[in-house]
Write a protein that holds these residues in place. Structure first.
Motif, PDB file in Angstrom:
ATOM      1  N   VAL A  74       4.053   5.646  -5.616  1.00 53.92           N
ATOM      2  CA  VAL A  74       3.992   5.713  -7.082  1.00 53.92           C
ATOM      3  C   VAL A  74       2.960   6.750  -7.521  1.00 53.92           C
ATOM      4  O   VAL A  74       3.222   7.568  -8.406  1.00 53.92           O
ATOM      5  CB  VAL A  74       3.676   4.322  -7.680  1.00 53.92           C
ATOM      6  CG1 VAL A  74       3.320   4.416  -9.148  1.00 53.92           C
ATOM      7  CG2 VAL A  74       4.843   3.374  -7.465  1.00 53.92           C
ATOM      8  N   VAL A  75       1.802   6.738  -6.894  1.00 53.27           N
ATOM      9  CA  VAL A  75       0.764   7.714  -7.227  1.00 53.27           C
ATOM     10  C   VAL A  75       1.262   9.131  -6.940  1.00 53.27           C
ATOM     11  O   VAL A  75       1.059  10.062  -7.735  1.00 53.27           O
ATOM     12  CB  VAL A  75      -0.552   7.415  -6.461  1.00 53.27           C
ATOM     13  CG1 VAL A  75      -1.540   8.562  -6.583  1.00 53.27           C
ATOM     14  CG2 VAL A  75      -1.166   6.119  -6.960  1.00 53.27           C
ATOM     15  N   ALA A  76       1.958   9.312  -5.808  1.00 52.69           N
ATOM     16  CA  ALA A  76       2.475  10.635  -5.448  1.00 52.69           C
ATOM     17  C   ALA A  76       3.496  11.114  -6.476  1.00 52.69           C
ATOM     18  O   ALA A  76       3.448  12.267  -6.922  1.00 52.69           O
ATOM     19  CB  ALA A  76       3.098  10.601  -4.054  1.00 52.69           C
ATOM     20  N   VAL A  77       4.408  10.242  -6.872  1.00 52.38           N
ATOM     21  CA  VAL A  77       5.426  10.612  -7.871  1.00 52.38           C
ATOM     22  C   VAL A  77       4.757  10.967  -9.196  1.00 52.38           C
ATOM     23  O   VAL A  77       5.103  11.979  -9.834  1.00 52.38           O
ATOM     24  CB  VAL A  77       6.469   9.479  -8.045  1.00 52.38           C
ATOM     25  CG1 VAL A  77       7.337   9.706  -9.274  1.00 52.38           C
ATOM     26  CG2 VAL A  77       7.311   9.351  -6.788  1.00 52.38           C
ATOM     27  N   CYS A  78       3.808  10.179  -9.627  1.00 59.87           N
ATOM     28  CA  CYS A  78       3.099  10.458 -10.886  1.00 59.87           C
ATOM     29  C   CYS A  78       2.344  11.794 -10.812  1.00 59.87           C
ATOM     30  O   CYS A  78       2.332  12.566 -11.774  1.00 59.87           O
ATOM     31  CB  CYS A  78       2.143   9.318 -11.223  1.00 59.87           C
ATOM     32  SG  CYS A  78       2.989   7.793 -11.686  1.00 59.87           S
ATOM     33  N   THR A  79       1.722  12.058  -9.689  1.00 58.95           N
ATOM     34  CA  THR A  79       0.985  13.308  -9.503  1.00 58.95           C
ATOM     35  C   THR A  79       1.940  14.501  -9.552  1.00 58.95           C
ATOM     36  O   THR A  79       1.657  15.513 -10.221  1.00 58.95           O
ATOM     37  CB  THR A  79       0.213  13.293  -8.172  1.00 58.95           C
ATOM     38  OG1 THR A  79      -0.658  12.160  -8.164  1.00 58.95           O
ATOM     39  CG2 THR A  79      -0.590  14.557  -7.970  1.00 58.95           C
TER      40      THR A  79
ATOM     41  N   MET B 140       0.831  -1.191   0.000  1.00 64.25           N
ATOM     42  CA  MET B 140       0.000   0.000   0.000  1.00 64.25           C
ATOM     43  C   MET B 140       0.879   1.260   0.000  1.00 64.25           C
ATOM     44  O   MET B 140       0.625   2.216  -0.740  1.00 64.25           O
ATOM     45  CB  MET B 140      -0.935   0.017   1.209  1.00 64.25           C
ATOM     46  CG  MET B 140      -1.912   1.189   1.189  1.00 64.25           C
ATOM     47  SD  MET B 140      -3.007   1.175   2.624  1.00 64.25           S
ATOM     48  CE  MET B 140      -3.953  -0.295   2.307  1.00 64.25           C
ATOM     49  N   ALA B 141       1.921   1.247   0.812  1.00 62.08           N
ATOM     50  CA  ALA B 141       2.828   2.398   0.868  1.00 62.08           C
ATOM     51  C   ALA B 141       3.535   2.593  -0.475  1.00 62.08           C
ATOM     52  O   ALA B 141       3.676   3.731  -0.950  1.00 62.08           O
ATOM     53  CB  ALA B 141       3.853   2.208   1.983  1.00 62.08           C
ATOM     54  N   ALA B 142       3.961   1.499  -1.099  1.00 59.27           N
ATOM     55  CA  ALA B 142       4.625   1.598  -2.396  1.00 59.27           C
ATOM     56  C   ALA B 142       3.661   2.146  -3.441  1.00 59.27           C
ATOM     57  O   ALA B 142       4.028   3.001  -4.264  1.00 59.27           O
ATOM     58  CB  ALA B 142       5.163   0.235  -2.818  1.00 59.27           C
ATOM     59  N   GLY B 143       2.430   1.674  -3.411  1.00 60.35           N
ATOM     60  CA  GLY B 143       1.427   2.172  -4.359  1.00 60.35           C
ATOM     61  C   GLY B 143       1.148   3.645  -4.154  1.00 60.35           C
ATOM     62  O   GLY B 143       1.037   4.414  -5.120  1.00 60.35           O
TER      63      GLY B 143
END
Length: 159
Positions: A145-150, A139-142
């Protein structure tokens, strides 16, 4: 001991009565859901026949208990349930008019196996804890990834 108990004929009757007690016990019954009781009785008979006679040196009893009952340990089987089963076995022998001394001797043969029920429960708890940890890590990794993409999206958009 098998001979003193009355041999294989008495052992068959004992396994049948033993399973009546196990299946009638509200704490134990859930562990039998979805199981073929006749197959379990067959295995139980063979195990008792070994345990109350001579267990061959090449039989890894602890390994069998831990591997064959892993699913049950994962749903909560523990040494507490072992104690309940031993009481049912003692009652089974009483119902078959086997002396209390002989019943105690039979239960004493099986008592050392309690530690493997404890070990199985401990291993199941550790597996459960690892599964929770890995779930949180995924969950933390996901989230990362979402934070980096955003961040990348908004940086590009802000150009």
């Amino acid at each position: 001991l098998l001979t003193k108990l009355g041999g294989k004929q008495v052992l068959h009757a004992a396994v049948d009565k033993f399973y009546e007690g196990l299946l009638g016990d509200p704490e134990l019954k859930p562990f039998f859901e979805g199981s073929d009781i006749q197959v379990l009785k067959w295995h139980q008979f063979n195990f008792f026949a070994f345990a109350f006679a001579t267990i061959p040196a090449n039989v890894d009893v602890p390994g069998l208990i831990l591997s064959r009952h892993r699913r049950l340990f994962d749903i909560g089987l523990s040494e507490h349930h072992f104690d309940i089963m031993m009481e049912h076995l003692r009652q089974t022998f009483e119902q078959l008019d086997i002396s209390s001394d002989l019943a105690t001797e039979a239960v004493d043969v099986l008592k050392p196996l309690r530690e493997f029920f404890h070990q199985g429960a401990q291993e199941a708890a550790a597996r459960h804890d690892r599964a929770i940890l890995w779930g949180r890590l995924r969950m933390a990794a996901g989230t990362a990834v979402v934070a980096v993409c955003t961040i990348r999206y908004f940086r590009r958009k802000g150009r």
